[in-house]
Structures are given as structure tokens and as C-alpha cells.
Scaffold this active site. Structure first.
Site, short mmCIF file in Angstrom:
data_model
loop_
_atom_site.label_atom_id
_atom_site.label_comp_id
_atom_site.label_asym_id
_atom_site.label_seq_id
_atom_site.Cartn_x
_atom_site.Cartn_y
_atom_site.Cartn_z
N TYR A 11 5.02 3.57 -2.39
CA TYR A 11 6.39 3.04 -2.32
C TYR A 11 6.92 3.13 -0.89
O TYR A 11 7.51 2.18 -0.37
CB TYR A 11 7.26 3.85 -3.28
N LYS B 63 8.07 0.13 1.70
CA LYS B 63 9.41 0.04 2.30
C LYS B 63 9.33 -0.01 3.83
O LYS B 63 10.14 -0.69 4.47
CB LYS B 63 10.27 1.21 1.84
#
Length: 263
Positions: A154, A158
């Protein structure tokens, strides 16, 4: 303020905590909002709330990683409430908390939703924005893309999304389209990740608050306010920026400072 009167906005992941707050905020400021989510019932629930509050909304169901699915939703939105002048790339998920438990399949799945999906949605709306000579794209990032806070796949997505945002800003700025990023810190929502954590530790948000100089974790409305600003025309000279909305988390280490000060 009615900064989005006469405009249409598409919010991906609009059925979730942050997404629903963004949809509500943009609608309150005059936008007709396409609430897109892979969960049709969640999108419908948020769209119903927007309309009950006096706004205009349309529930859309699509898989953001599937160009055909996104194109279908975009056509539906354009025919019903107008082509999006604003895209909020909010949909995301986090599966694995640490690298040891992350397998290649997990890594690919998280990057697909958290980075590929944003690419697909941006590519879908850009031709219309270019034709009109105006548009705003806001990608929802995370402090995880700036510092190591677990969830490695994740976080990598990002970090990549920030680079993608800058690429959009530079390539499409001359065509009247701005691209920016809003990076939240911890936000108190009822998404699955936080539900699991709260089951293990009901006081987790209280414990995390001590790391935030403002003394609390974020609320979805905090993020919605920041998104509304960078998406609005008044932020016309803001392009390629990353607005970190984290209560000061990445500004310093208050807990460490407390331990250093012995008085």
C-alpha cells in the site's frame, strides 16, 4: 460556498468513509456527484444521503482496474449528470501489514487497486477534460507514501501515486488540467482494516492520537475539506502539489520529544 456549482465530480471509492465525506462536501458546494464504488449498495446509500441533503448524486458501480467497466460508468454519469469536471481518485485498500506476510500475489493486488486503478480512471476522464480545456484531478495519497508506517505494498503504491500526480500535473497543466494529491494521516473510519484493528484494540485511535501534535486522529471531514480546496478553481495556481493532512504527524516526533525532555 458554492465553489462547484454547475460542475460534475466523480468520486471513486465513494461508498467508504473518506469517499462519502468527499461526496457530501462537494455536493454541499454545488457539484453533481458521481459516487462510484465496486459495492453498488454502498454507492447507492451515499448517493441517497447526498440527495436527502438537497444535493445531486448518481450511484455508479465499476471496477476501477477495468477500463471497460470505468468507461461504462463514465458514459452513464455523462448522460445523467454530466461529464466529470473533477475526478477524486480515492478508492484504495490495504491487505498486508508487514513485508513478511506479503506474498507476490498480495503485492500485485494492492498495487492494482491503489495505483493501476488511479491510472485507469485518470486516463478515462482526461480526453473530456482536454476537450473542454479545464479539469481537476485529486489523488488521495497517504502519509504511508512518505514515511515507513507498515503496509509495504500500500505504501509503495501511494509513493508511486505521488510521482504519477506530478506527471499528470506537468503534462496536462498546459491543457488546463490540474493534478494534485491529498495525503491523510490516520483517519477514523469504519473500513475493514480499522474494524479489525479496533476489535483487537478498542482504544487504538486514542493511543494513536498521542503521535499527532494536534492531539487527535483525523476525521473524514478533515480530508474532504482539503480535497474541496485543491479541486476548486480558487486553487488555480496549485498544481503538482501534495497537501499533507496529518495533524503534524510527519512534521516531527512529539512522543520522542517528550521522552528526551526529562524536566
Amino acid at each position: 460556498m458554492m465553489r462547484f456549482e454547475g460542475k460534475a465530480a466523480l468520486v471513486t471509492g465513494g461508498g467508504g468513509g473518506i469517499g462519502s465525506a468527499i461526496a457530501m462536501r462537494l455536493a454541499e458546494e454545488g457539484a453533481a456527484v458521481g459516487v462510484l464504488d465496486r459495492r453498488g449498495d454502498a454507492a447507492t446509500e451515499v448517493a441517497t444521503r447526498v440527495e436527502a441533503a438537497g444535493g445531486r448524486a448518481l450511484a455508479l458501480t465499476a471496477e476501477i482496474t477495468d477500463p471497460a467497466s470505468v468507461a461504462g460508468a463514465l458514459t452513464q454519469m455523462t448522460n445523467a449528470i454530466g461529464a466529470p469536471d473533477v475526478l477524486i481518485n480515492n478508492a484504495a485498500w490495504a491487505l498486508k501489514g508487514d513485508l513478511e506476510s506479503t506474498e507476490l500475489a498480495d503485492w500485485k493486488a494492492e498495487l492494482e487497486i491503489d495505483l493501476d486503478g488511479q491510472f485507469v480512471c485518470a486516463k478515462a476522464v482526461l480526453p473530456g477534460m482536454v476537450a473542454r480545456g479545464a479539469g481537476a484531478i485529486v489523488n488521495i495519497g497517504s502519509v504511508n507514501g512518505l514515511v515507513a508506517l507498515g503496509n509495504p505494498a500500500y505504501s509503495a503504491a501511494k509513493a508511486g501515486l505521488l510521482s504519477f500526480t506530478r506527471s499528470l500535473a506537468v503534462e496536462y497543466g498546459p491543457k488546463g488540467i490540474r493534478a494534485n494529491m491529498v495525503s491523510p494521516g490516520t483517519v477514523e473510519t469504519d473500513i475493514e482494516t480499522w474494524r479489525i484493528r479496533r476489535e483487537k484494540n478498542p482504544k487504538i485511535f486514542d493511543q494513536l492520537a498521542r503521535w499527532y501534535p494536534v492531539g487527535r486522529v483525523g476525521q473524514p471531514e478533515d480530508i474532504a475539506a482539503a480535497v474541496a480546496f485543491v479541486a476548486a478553481d480558487e486553487a488555480g495556481f496549485v498544481n503538482g502539489a501534495n497537501l499533507v493532512v496529518d495533524g503534524g504527524l510527519t512534521a516531527g516526533l512529539p512522543v520522542m520529544i517528550e521522552e528526551l525532555i526529562l524536566e
